[in-house]
Design a protein around this motif. Structure first.
Motif, PDB file in Angstrom:
ATOM      1  N   UNK A  37       0.829  -1.202   0.000  1.00  0.00           N
ATOM      2  CA  UNK A  37       0.000   0.000   0.000  1.00  0.00           C
ATOM      3  C   UNK A  37       0.869   1.260   0.000  1.00  0.00           C
ATOM      4  N   UNK A  38       1.921   1.273   0.800  1.00  0.00           N
ATOM      5  CA  UNK A  38       2.800   2.438   0.854  1.00  0.00           C
ATOM      6  C   UNK A  38       3.543   2.633  -0.462  1.00  0.00           C
ATOM      7  N   UNK A  39       3.997   1.537  -1.075  1.00  0.00           N
ATOM      8  CA  UNK A  39       4.690   1.640  -2.361  1.00  0.00           C
ATOM      9  C   UNK A  39       3.733   2.154  -3.430  1.00  0.00           C
ATOM     10  N   UNK A  40       2.505   1.657  -3.439  1.00  0.00           N
ATOM     11  CA  UNK A  40       1.513   2.109  -4.410  1.00  0.00           C
ATOM     12  C   UNK A  40       1.205   3.586  -4.221  1.00  0.00           C
ATOM     13  N   UNK A  41       1.016   4.006  -2.982  1.00  0.00           N
ATOM     14  CA  UNK A  41       0.728   5.412  -2.697  1.00  0.00           C
ATOM     15  C   UNK A  41       1.896   6.291  -3.122  1.00  0.00           C
ATOM     16  N   UNK A  42       3.117   5.862  -2.842  1.00  0.00           N
ATOM     17  CA  UNK A  42       4.295   6.630  -3.230  1.00  0.00           C
ATOM     18  C   UNK A  42       4.422   6.708  -4.742  1.00  0.00           C
ATOM     19  N   UNK A  43       4.171   5.603  -5.430  1.00  0.00           N
ATOM     20  CA  UNK A  43       4.249   5.582  -6.891  1.00  0.00           C
ATOM     21  C   UNK A  43       3.232   6.532  -7.510  1.00  0.00           C
ATOM     22  N   UNK A  44       1.991   6.478  -7.034  1.00  0.00           N
ATOM     23  CA  UNK A  44       0.939   7.343  -7.564  1.00  0.00           C
ATOM     24  C   UNK A  44       1.272   8.812  -7.287  1.00  0.00           C
ATOM     25  N   UNK A  45       1.763   9.102  -6.087  1.00  0.00           N
ATOM     26  CA  UNK A  45       2.133  10.484  -5.750  1.00  0.00           C
ATOM     27  C   UNK A  45       3.285  10.972  -6.623  1.00  0.00           C
ATOM     28  N   UNK A  46       4.242  10.097  -6.889  1.00  0.00           N
ATOM     29  CA  UNK A  46       5.372  10.476  -7.733  1.00  0.00           C
ATOM     30  C   UNK A  46       4.923  10.759  -9.161  1.00  0.00           C
ATOM     31  N   UNK A  47       4.108   9.893  -9.713  1.00  0.00           N
ATOM     32  CA  UNK A  47       3.604  10.101 -11.073  1.00  0.00           C
ATOM     33  C   UNK A  47       2.780  11.386 -11.139  1.00  0.00           C
ATOM     34  N   UNK A  48       1.960  11.617 -10.129  1.00  0.00           N
ATOM     35  CA  UNK A  48       1.144  12.832 -10.079  1.00  0.00           C
ATOM     36  C   UNK A  48       2.037  14.072 -10.008  1.00  0.00           C
ATOM     37  N   UNK A  49       3.056  14.035  -9.166  1.00  0.00           N
ATOM     38  CA  UNK A  49       3.966  15.167  -9.030  1.00  0.00           C
ATOM     39  C   UNK A  49       4.750  15.441 -10.305  1.00  0.00           C
ATOM     40  N   UNK A  50       5.232  14.382 -10.936  1.00  0.00           N
ATOM     41  CA  UNK A  50       5.988  14.551 -12.183  1.00  0.00           C
ATOM     42  C   UNK A  50       5.091  15.127 -13.272  1.00  0.00           C
ATOM     43  N   UNK A  51       3.860  14.645 -13.354  1.00  0.00           N
ATOM     44  CA  UNK A  51       2.923  15.165 -14.351  1.00  0.00           C
ATOM     45  C   UNK A  51       2.647  16.641 -14.111  1.00  0.00           C
ATOM     46  N   UNK A  52       2.399  17.007 -12.851  1.00  0.00           N
ATOM     47  CA  UNK A  52       2.162  18.425 -12.534  1.00  0.00           C
ATOM     48  C   UNK A  52       3.397  19.270 -12.835  1.00  0.00           C
ATOM     49  N   UNK A  53       4.581  18.752 -12.549  1.00  0.00           N
ATOM     50  CA  UNK A  53       5.808  19.500 -12.816  1.00  0.00           C
ATOM     51  C   UNK A  53       6.004  19.729 -14.313  1.00  0.00           C
TER      52      UNK A  53
END
Length: 125
Positions: A37-53
């Motif tokens: 769950x933590x890895x999935x949450x981190x992955x989704x947050x990273x993809x979201x952050x990179x997309x926003x950046x």
């Protein structure tokens, strides 16, 4: 009678060992699920952050080109508008390099990341 006591304790020991083994298996599965769950949450947050950046960077680039072309048109020049926009970014760079130190960024990072690691950990008391 001693023989009866030993045989009566053996099923209890087997039951205890079985319960302990079941508990350990369940606990291992729970830890695996929490890690997943933590890895999935981190992955989704990273993809979201990179997309926003990337989208933010594209916005700034096109806004800068627009501002440069608008200033070129207003100044009736082919390059002064881009020079003014570049100068603006140079002033921002100097302000960040001179005026803002790492401690300010560390403080912001600490505030943003506060309680994120153990936030969902129910075992913390």
């Amino acid at each position: 009678m001693v023989l009866d006591d030993d045989t009566s304790k053996t099923p209890r020991n087997d039951s205890l060992i079985g319960n302990l083994t079941g508990y350990l298996d369940t606990r291992i599965d729970l830890v695996r699920l929490e890690i997943q769950q933590k890895v999935t949450t981190t992955f989704v947050s990273t993809i979201h952050g990179v997309t926003l950046a990337i989208l933010g960077l594209m916005f700034v680039v096109f806004l800068s080109v627009f501002a440069g072309l608008a200033l070129n048109s207003a100044l009736d020049s082919s390059y002064w508008g881009f020079g003014i926009v570049a100068g603006f970014y140079l002033v921002l760079l100097v302000l960040v390099l001179v005026g803002v130190d790492k401690a300010a960024f560390q403080g912001m990072a600490n505030k943003m990341l506060k309680d994120t690691i153990y936030k969902s950990d129910k075992r913390q008391a």
